[in-house]
Design an enzyme around this catalytic site. Structure first.
Site, PDB file in Angstrom:
ATOM      1  N   GLY A 284       0.810  -1.216   0.000  1.00  0.00           N
ATOM      2  CA  GLY A 284       0.000   0.000   0.000  1.00  0.00           C
ATOM      3  C   GLY A 284       0.839   1.259   0.000  1.00  0.00           C
ATOM      4  N   THR A 311      -2.303   3.804 -12.290  1.00  0.00           N
ATOM      5  CA  THR A 311      -3.321   4.474 -13.096  1.00  0.00           C
ATOM      6  C   THR A 311      -2.786   4.859 -14.470  1.00  0.00           C
ATOM      7  OG1 THR A 311      -4.345   5.333 -11.090  1.00  0.00           O
ATOM      8  CG2 THR A 311      -4.926   6.414 -13.154  1.00  0.00           C
ATOM      9  N   GLN A 505     -27.503  13.971  -1.655  1.00  0.00           N
ATOM     10  CA  GLN A 505     -28.660  13.930  -0.746  1.00  0.00           C
ATOM     11  C   GLN A 505     -29.721  14.946  -1.153  1.00  0.00           C
ATOM     12  OE1 GLN A 505     -28.877  11.654   1.601  1.00  0.00           O
ATOM     13  NE2 GLN A 505     -30.847  12.288   2.446  1.00  0.00           N
ATOM     14  N   GLU A 532      -2.446   8.943  -3.844  1.00  0.00           N
ATOM     15  CA  GLU A 532      -1.433   9.965  -3.553  1.00  0.00           C
ATOM     16  C   GLU A 532      -1.143  10.039  -2.050  1.00  0.00           C
ATOM     17  OE1 GLU A 532       0.011  11.045  -6.054  1.00  0.00           O
ATOM     18  OE2 GLU A 532      -1.451  10.812  -7.666  1.00  0.00           O
TER      19      GLU A 532
END
Length: 559
Positions: A284, A311, A505, A532
């Site tokens: 990670g 990515t 909402q 990041e």
């Protein structure tokens, strides 16, 4: 502007007292986490809860101070309303966080209680957070159509912001829903105009073919452009320039002159596009523990192992890969280097690249709930050859990969904060339009006090994050702001979750429908606190640690 000086005076007094209380708590926590004047790794781990609260308290307080300090003679009444509202809400949150820290460091709880009952805090809250004040601020946010968080810009920066906002509205936004719902790769019809606008060269110095000044950075321009593109689409536009900036910063910090001359003009032209391969399946955000193995072979290095969450790896023509070039695992981050891996550009969700030398790079896109368009890939390297010329910094760069990566990440975190601001701005503006159009119980949703209160707080949070991002960008341009770039990333990304949640909402059931843009904003915003630098790692390992080291009067490493 209506005279709000009593409330502003109260805000400054409250924030100054909170700053003093936070400094006291920081010193006490630093002592608790130190051994013979140095931070201790075990002590830091034992105090993760108060350290996490410390980081958040620092972020909220700096944002509130920046928002209030930004008020000037030309500020509008809306500027003042939102700055004071954010300060009032931040003060309430800070007092709770100081309470939590005090439970562990035996802090002076009397100071916190005195602040809670202080007349200045009551003045501030009554002026900014009462029902009437919230309704007035919300009505003003609605009238502004979401134009909040004004920042003083010179003409070049203002023109750039206007240009990219138009492009985002007219070109990016119309494509965004289809790219998201059909999980498409960012098309050339978006990439080529952005190349022509010079967007990939914003961090590349002019001497290397970019548009950045040769003698300094222009982080503010990067923030403004990133925010504008992210308003149209986080994944299809707003995130495109993060990767080239990270690699550009790493090249400028540690690349050889030949590498800079070769790669920087190409990155500036957006040909090739690039991706960053740091994260690994088992590690990670723990960059120092990376294990992708680079073995020295004749003429270069052989890569074996895996990366994840890379990515744009499919479309990219070059990958910035952090690998372990020294097999001695005890060296930690000192055994890491950066290798530049060239590959063909692929469309779609999977690829296999086989080298003539026999090496294989296999990539598979990870299915995600949002952030679609660029796609994040799992990568597998098997006997993949990288020539010596592609080791960043050459022989002198071996073992320096961690430092080069961290240099690049400063810009990445600033950009992520800007991306969060762009998503918030899109969500706020969508919520305002819906609230004006939607009729509920015989009147416009926008006319209800609760709607106005929600929109006021959404606007206040966006305004504070925008102003803080621009203020920290100025620090980065002066060669500072490394910790602050992490701090603004921390705050803005969580804020994007809050603002997009409220926008969804307010849309009711339609907000949950995939055809609604706010549903995309909501799922896109969720990723911002993860990449990041995950929120927890950023808070504990960067922000809190930096604050504690400052409190000890040193920038030492953990014992």
């Amino acid at each position: 502007m209506t005279d709000s000086s009593p409330a502003r005076g109260a805000a400054r007094t409250v924030l100054a007292r909170l700053r003093a209380a936070l400094d006291t708590a920081t010193r006490a926590l630093a002592q608790r986490c130190s051994v013979e004047g140095r931070l201790g790794a075990r002590q830091l781990d034992a105090e993760q809860v108060p350290c996490f609260e410390l980081a958040w308290a620092a972020a909220e307080l700096l944002a509130a101070e920046t928002a209030v300090d930004a008020l000037h003679a030309d500020s509008t009444e809306l500027d003042a309303q939102l700055a004071l509202l954010f300060a009032a809400d931040a003060a309430a949150s800070l007092l709770d966080r100081l309470d939590v820290i005090g439970l562990d460091v035996d802090g002076d709880n009397d100071v916190v209680q005195q602040l809670r009952s202080s007349p200045e805090l009551r003045v501030l809250r009554r002026a900014a957070a009462s029902t009437g004040a919230l309704a007035a601020a919300g009505a003003a946010v609605i009238a502004s159509q979401g134009e909040v968080g004004s920042v003083r810009l010179d003409e070049p920066h203002r023109l750039a912001q206007d240009s990219f906002r138009r492009f985002s509205e007219q070109v990016v936004a119309p494509m965004a829903a289809r790219i998201h719902r059909e999980d498409l790769t960012v098309p050339e019809s978006l990439l080529q105009p952005l190349r022509e606008m010079g967007v990939f060269g914003l961090s590349v110095p002019e001497r290397h073919g970019g548009s950045a000044p040769d003698d300094r950075e222009d982080a503010l321009l990067m923030v403004l452009v990133t925010e504008a593109l992210s308003e149209g689409s986080l994944a299809a536009a707003g995130s495109l320039i993060t990767r080239p900036e990270i690699l550009t910063r790493a090249l400028l910090a540690g690349g050889t002159p030949a590498q800079q001359d070769h790669w920087l003009p190409r990155l500036a032209a957006g040909d090739p596009l690039c991706a960053i391969a740091i994260t690994e399946p088992d590690h990670g955000s723990d960059v120092a523990s990376l294990t992708l193995k680079a073995t020295r072979v004749p003429g270069g290095w052989q890569l074996d192992g895996a990366k994840t969450w890379c990515t744009f790896a499919g479309k990219a023509g070059v990958l910035m890969v952090v690998a372990r070039t020294d097999p001695d695992r005890s060296l930690g981050h000192k055994g890491l280097s950066v290798l530049l891996v060239e590959k063909p550009s692929y469309e779609g969700h999977a690829f296999v690249f086989r080298q003539p030398q026999g090496g294989v790079l296999d990539g598979r896109a990870i299915a995600t709930i949002g952030y679609r368009g660029m796609h994040s890939f799992d990568l597998s390297f098997e006997r993949f050859f990288v020539p010596d010329s592609h080791v960043l910094g050459g022989e002198a760069g071996l073992g320096q990969g961690f430092y080069m990566t961290m240099t690049g990440m400063v810009g990445g975190r600033m950009q992520t904060a800007a991306r969060a601001c762009g998503v918030m701005r899109a969500a706020l503006r969508a919520a305002i339009r819906h609230a004006q159009d939607r009729q509920v119980f015989g009147q416009a949703l926008a006319d209800f006090p609760l709607t106005q209160a929600k929109l006021a707080r959404m606007g206040a949070r966006l305004a504070a994050c925008r102003q803080l991002a621009c203020a920290v960008a100025a620090q980065v341009d002066r060669g500072a702001g490394r910790m602050e770039s992490s701090l603004v990333k921390l705050l803005a990304c969580r804020s994007a979750e809050m603002v997009t949640r409220e926008a969804l909402q307010l849309h009711g059931g339609m907000g949950y429908a995939e055809e609604s843009a706010v549903s995309r904003y909501f799922v896109d915003a969720r990723v911002l606190s993860i990449f990041e630098g995950a929120e927890e790692t950023l808070a504990l390992k960067v922000v809190a640690r930096s604050l504690l080291e400052r409190a000890l009067g040193r920038a030492g490493s953990a014992a």
